[in-house]
Design a protein around this motif. Structure first.
Motif, short mmCIF file in Angstrom:
data_model
loop_
_atom_site.label_atom_id
_atom_site.label_comp_id
_atom_site.label_asym_id
_atom_site.label_seq_id
_atom_site.Cartn_x
_atom_site.Cartn_y
_atom_site.Cartn_z
N PRO A 27 20.28 -7.61 -5.52
CA PRO A 27 21.34 -8.24 -4.76
C PRO A 27 21.96 -9.62 -5.51
N ALA A 28 23.08 -10.06 -5.20
CA ALA A 28 23.69 -11.28 -5.91
C ALA A 28 23.62 -12.29 -4.97
N ASP A 29 22.88 -13.51 -5.43
CA ASP A 29 23.05 -14.59 -4.44
C ASP A 29 24.40 -15.67 -4.99
N LEU A 30 24.96 -15.44 -6.36
CA LEU A 30 25.88 -16.24 -6.54
C LEU A 30 27.17 -15.39 -6.54
N ILE A 31 28.28 -15.71 -5.92
CA ILE A 31 29.33 -14.49 -5.51
C ILE A 31 30.81 -15.53 -6.03
N ASP A 63 26.52 -22.18 1.63
CA ASP A 63 25.61 -21.30 2.62
C ASP A 63 26.35 -20.11 3.10
N LEU A 64 26.72 -19.32 2.16
CA LEU A 64 27.46 -18.07 2.67
C LEU A 64 26.67 -17.11 3.74
N ALA A 65 26.95 -17.04 4.82
CA ALA A 65 26.17 -16.32 5.66
C ALA A 65 26.32 -14.77 5.73
N ALA A 66 27.50 -14.21 4.97
CA ALA A 66 27.71 -12.94 4.95
C ALA A 66 26.69 -12.08 4.62
N PHE A 94 33.84 -19.76 -4.52
CA PHE A 94 32.44 -19.44 -4.70
C PHE A 94 31.59 -19.68 -3.47
N GLY A 95 30.77 -18.79 -3.51
CA GLY A 95 29.70 -18.55 -2.21
C GLY A 95 28.37 -18.30 -2.90
N SER A 141 35.05 -13.85 4.00
CA SER A 141 34.61 -15.36 4.13
C SER A 141 35.45 -16.30 3.25
N LEU A 142 35.16 -15.59 1.83
CA LEU A 142 35.92 -16.51 0.82
C LEU A 142 37.27 -16.50 1.09
#
Length: 729
Positions: A93-97, A13-16, A78-79, A25-26
C-alpha cells in the motif's frame, strides 16, 4: 508549481480506505477551490486512467492522475494515509498519495507536474520529510520546492527508493535548481523542473571552464571538470566516461522520469557524465547527435520500444526494463563501463517489431525463425484483406470477366456498374501486388529492424519479377534479414556509424540480396513455385481430398497460431496468380478455419452442463467469430481443456477441408466467412462441408468431455467458475 498546490490541498490525515475514496477526498478539496467544475466527471476520468495501469509506485507512493475537461487549471493535491491505500504497487500500500489534475489537452502542464514530482520522489529526504511533516503549509511549500527538506529527514520504512547522493543533492533536486556549492558527487544530477531530455548534457567543444553549467545542470565544486580543463587549455586529456540513456515506460510519466533521475544521480556518484532522453507521453526531445557520437556507452531502461533506436548503433549497450533503471542504476553504469573496457561493441540497435519481439536471448533458432515469419505474415494480412475483398467485390458486381476491363484511368463511366466493378478490381489488384514485397520486407524488419526494410522489399519485388512468388518472398526476407544482421556486427569507424542505418546498410544489403535473388536462388525457387502451381492446377480426386485433410488439420491445430498462419499464407499466396487449384485451396482453408469456434458454440448449446458459465458465455461470441472466419474464437475452450478440444477441432477441420476439395468448391476472397458465400463456387455444397465438420467436432468434443467421471467434470467446472470469479474480484 507555485499555484498548483496550497495548504488547502494538503490532507495529512487522509482517512480513506480505498483508492477511489482517496481520490474523491482529495478531489473535493480541488472543487472547493474552484479547480474542478464537475466532481463526478473528474473522478470518472481518474478511474479511467487508473484502469489503464495502476498508478502505485514502489516506496509507498500513489500518483492517481488524469487530464480532464472538468479541470480549470493544473492542480496537485497531497494526502497522507496512516493505514496505507492499495494503488497496485508491487511492494504494498501507499501512504503518500498525490492526486494530479490537468486540463484536457494540457499535455505540457500535465507532464511537467508529473515529471517534476517523479524526480523528487527519488530523494529519501524528500519522502521522509513528507512522512513526518505536521504542518500543511510547510508540506505544500516542500512539495512546491520553496524550501529544501530537513538535512537529516528520517526515511525509516521507505522501500524501493534510490539512494540520494547526499543531502545537498537532495535539496537541490527538491528546490528544482542546481546548487553551485554541491558536492562533486552531484555532477550529472538535474533540477527537478528541468526538461528531462536536457537534464544533463555532455560537454561540447569549448565548454564552460568552471562553475555550474546552466544549460546542463552539471556542477563541480572544484570549479571545472577534467573535460572542461582540456577544452580550456587546448590539450586533449581523456575526459570522464560518457553515457547516453533512454528511459520510457508504458504511460511515459512516473517511472520514465524516476529512472532518469536515478541514472543521473548514480552517474554523478561514479564520476560518469550521464545524458538522459526521456521518451514520455507528450513526446520527446531527441538528444543532440554530437552528444550521442561522443558517448562511450548506452543504457536503455524501457518497457516500450525505444523510438529511433538506430541512432545509438555501434556502441556498448545495456538494455533493461525501466524499473531496473530505478533500482539498479549504479549497477547499470558499471555494466556499460565494463562492456566498453572489454570492447563489446553492440550491433546496430534494434527495436522489437510491433508484432513480436524477435530474437530474445536464450530462444532457440526455431523460435526465432517462427517469430520472424509471423512478423511478415502479420503485416501482410491487412493487404490480403483489403486487396482480396476488393477483388471479390469487383467480381461480384461485374463478373469474372471484369479482370479484362480497361484501366479506369482511361475509361470510366459514372453511371455504369461495370466501371465501378473495374475500379474495385483494379484497386484490389494493386493492393494485392504488395503481398510478397510486404511479406519479405517485414520478415527482414522482424530480424533487423528498419535497416532490413529496404533489402526486404527489394527482394520481394525481385521475387515477383522472376515469378518466384510467395516462396521467393519468404526466402528474400530471410536473406535480407541475415545480410543486414551480418553487416550490423561489423566494427566500423565512428565517423561512419551515423550513416550506417540510412545509407550504408540499405545500399550494401540491397546489392547482396539482389545478386542472390536474381542469379543464385531465384531461378530454382521460381521453378519450384511453378511446379507447385502446376500441381495445384491438376489436383483432382484423392489427391485433392488428401490436401484438404492436411490443410484442415493445420488450420485447427493451433487455432490461429503459426501452423494456422502457414496454411493460410499458402492459400493466400495462390491468389496472386489464381488457378482452379489455388481457388480450391483457398476455399478449403477458410472453411476448415470456421469449424472450431462454430463447433464450440454449438457444443455449449447442446450440452451446456459440460461447460462452465464463462465458457457458455464465450460460446455466444464464438457463433459470430466462427461465421466470420476468426479461428481464434475457439482459443478460450482450448486453453481450458486442450486435450479434448484441439483433437476434436482438428478432426472436424479435416472433414471440412476434405469435403470442400471433394465438392470442388472455389473461393477468390481471402477472408469474410459466410459473408462472401455468394462469391464461392458451389456455395451450397460449401456450406454443407462446414456444417458436416462442425457436427463432427461438436459430437467428438461432447463425447470426450462426457467420458470424464461426473464428479471430475463437476469439480473442473466448479473450479473454473471459482477461478473466474476470483479474477473478476
Amino acid at each position: 508549481m507555485s499555484d498548483m498546490i496550497t495548504a488547502d490541498l494538503v490532507d495529512l490525515d487522509l482517512a480513506a480506505a480505498t483508492k477511489e475514496a482517496a481520490a474523491r477526498s482529495l478531489a473535493e478539496r480541488m472543487r472547493e477551490l474552484g479547480r474542478i467544475t464537475d466532481l463526478d466527471g473528474f473522478l470518472a476520468d481518474v478511474a479511467a486512467r487508473e484502469a489503464q495501469m495502476p498508478t502505485g509506485l514502489d516506496g509507498g507512493i500513489g500518483i492517481p492522475h488524469c487530464r480532464s475537461e472538468h479541470v480549470t487549471e493544473p492542480t496537485l493535491a497531497f494526502g497522507r494515509s496512516a493505514a496505507g491505500i492499495d494503488f497496485g504497487a508491487p511492494d504494498g500500500p501507499a501512504d503518500l498519495i498525490f492526486l494530479i489534475a490537468a486540463p484536457a489537452g494540457a499535455d505540457d502542464a500535465h507532464l511537467t507536474i508529473l515529471s517534476s514530482l517523479a524526480r523528487r520522489l527519488m530523494d529519501e529526504s524528500f519522502t521522509g520529510a513528507l512522512r513526518t511533516s505536521t504542518d500543511r503549509s510547510a508540506t505544500a511549500s516542500l512539495i512546491r520546492g520553496d524550501a529544501p527538506p530537513p538535512a537529516k529527514a528520517p526515511v525509516a520504512g521507505e522501500a524501493g527508493a534510490a539512494p540520494s547522493s547526499d543531502d545537498g543533492a537532495a535539496a537541490a533536486s527538491v528546490a528544482g535548481s542546481s546548487d553551485s556549492g554541491a558536492d562533486a558527487s552531484d555532477a550529472g544530477t538535474s533540477g527537478a523542473g528541468a526538461p528531462a531530455s536536457t537534464a544533463t548534457t555532455a560537454p561540447q567543444s569549448g565548454g564552460d571552464a568552471a562553475g555550474p553549467d546552466a544549460g546542463t545542470g552539471r556542477t563541480d565544486a572544484a570549479g571545472a571538470t577534467a573535460a572542461d580543463d582540456g577544452a580550456a587549455t587546448g590539450s586533449a586529456p581523456r575526459g570522464p566516461f560518457r553515457v547516453v540513456a533512454v528511459t520510457s515506460c508504458p504511460t511515459g510519466i512516473a517511472h520514465t522520469y524516476m529512472a532518469a533521475e536515478a541514472l543521473e544521480k548514480a552517474g554523478g556518484a561514479a564520476g560518469v557524465e550521464v545524458v538522459v532522453e526521456t521518451q514520455g507521453s507528450a513526446g520527446f526531445a531527441r538528444l543532440d547527435p554530437t552528444v550521442i557520437a561522443a558517448a562511450d556507452g548506452v543504457i536503455f531502461a524501457h518497457d516500450v520500444p525505444v523510438r529511433d533506436k538506430e541512432r545509438f548503433a555501434g556502441k556498448p549497450t545495456v538494455d533493461v526494463g525501466v524499473k531496473a533503471g530505478i533500482s539498479r542504476a549504479a549497477e547499470l553504469i558499471a555494466e556499460v563501463r565494463g562492456k566498453a573496457e572489454r570492447g563489446e561493441v553492440t550491433a546496430a540497435a534494434r527495436t522489437a517489431a510491433p508484432v513480436d519481439r524477435a530474437g530474445e536471448p536464450g530462444e532457440g533458432y526455431g523460435t526465432k525463425l517462427r517469430k520472424w515469419l509471423m512478423s511478415g505474415v502479420s503485416y501482410m494480412v491487412p493487404f490480403v484483406a483489403a486487396g482480396g475483398l476488393l477483388i471479390a467485390l469487383g467480381f461480384a458486381i461485374g463478373g469474372y470477366e471484369i479482370s479484362d476491363a480497361k484501366s479506369v484511368a482511361e475509361h470510366f463511366v459514372w453511371a455504369d456498374h461495370t466501371s465501378w466493378a473495374a475500379l474495385l478490381f483494379q484497386v484490389g489488384g494493386l493492393a494485392f501486388s504488395f503481398l510478397v514485397p510486404v511479406l519479405a520486407g517485414y520478415i527482414a524488419y522482424g530480424m533487423a529492424d528498419r535497416p532490413g526494410l529496404v533489402p526486404g522489399f527489394v527482394g520481394g519485388a525481385i521475387s515477383l519479377t522472376i515469378n518466384a512468388g510467395f516462396l521467393g518472398g519468404l526466402i528474400a526476407g530471410l536473406l535480407a534479414g541475415f545480410t543486414v544482421m551480418t553487416i550490423q556486427r561489423l566494427k566500423v569507424p565512428k565517423p561512419l556509424r551515423g550513416i550506417m542505418p540510412v545509407v550504408v546498410i540499405p545500399l550494401i544489403s540491397s546489392i547482396v540480396v539482389g545478386f542472390l535473388m536474381f542469379l543464385v536462388v531465384g531461378k530454382p525457387v521460381a521453378e519450384l513455385q511453378q511446379a507447385l502451381t502446376d500441381w495445384l492446377s491438376g489436383l483432382s480426386g484423392a489427391n485433392a481430398v488428401i490436401l484438404g485433410v492436411l490443410l484442415g488439420l493445420m488450420m485447427c491445430f493451433d487455432l490461429g497460431g503459426p501452423l494456422n498462419k502457414v496454411a493460410y499464407a499458402f492459400a493466400v499466396g495462390g491468389l496472386a496468380n489464381p488457378t482452379e487449384g489455388s481457388l480450391k485451396v483457398m476455399a478449403a482453408v477458410m472453411a476448415a478455419g470456421m469449424v472450431p469456434p462454430l463447433a464450440m458454440a454449438l457444443a455449449t448449446v447442446v450440452r451446456g452442463r459440460l461447460f462452465t458459465k464463462t465458457e457458455r458465455e464465450n460460446g455466444k461470441a464464438a457463433w459470430v467469430l466462427g461465421a466470420s472466419f476468426i479461428t481464434e474464437g475457439a482459443i478460450p475452450f482450448a486453453a481450458a481443456d486442450p486435450l479434448r478440444v484441439i483433437p476434436s477441432a482438428m478432426v472436424g477441420g479435416a472433414v471440412t477441408g476434405a469435403l470442400s476439395m471433394l465438392f470442388e468448391c472455389t473461393l477468390r476472397a481471402p477472408h469474410g466467412g459466410i459473408f462472401v458465400v455468394p462469391l464461392i463456387g458451389n456455395p451450397f455444397l460449401y456450406l454443407l462441408a462446414i456444417v458436416a465438420g462442425t457436427l463432427v467436432s461438436t459430437g467428438l468434443v461432447l463425447l470426450l468431455k462426457g467420458a470424464r467421471k461426473p464428479d471430475q467434470a463437476a469439480a473442473s467446472a466448479e473450479a473454473a467458475s471459482a477461478e473466474k470469479v476470483s479474477v473478476a474480484a
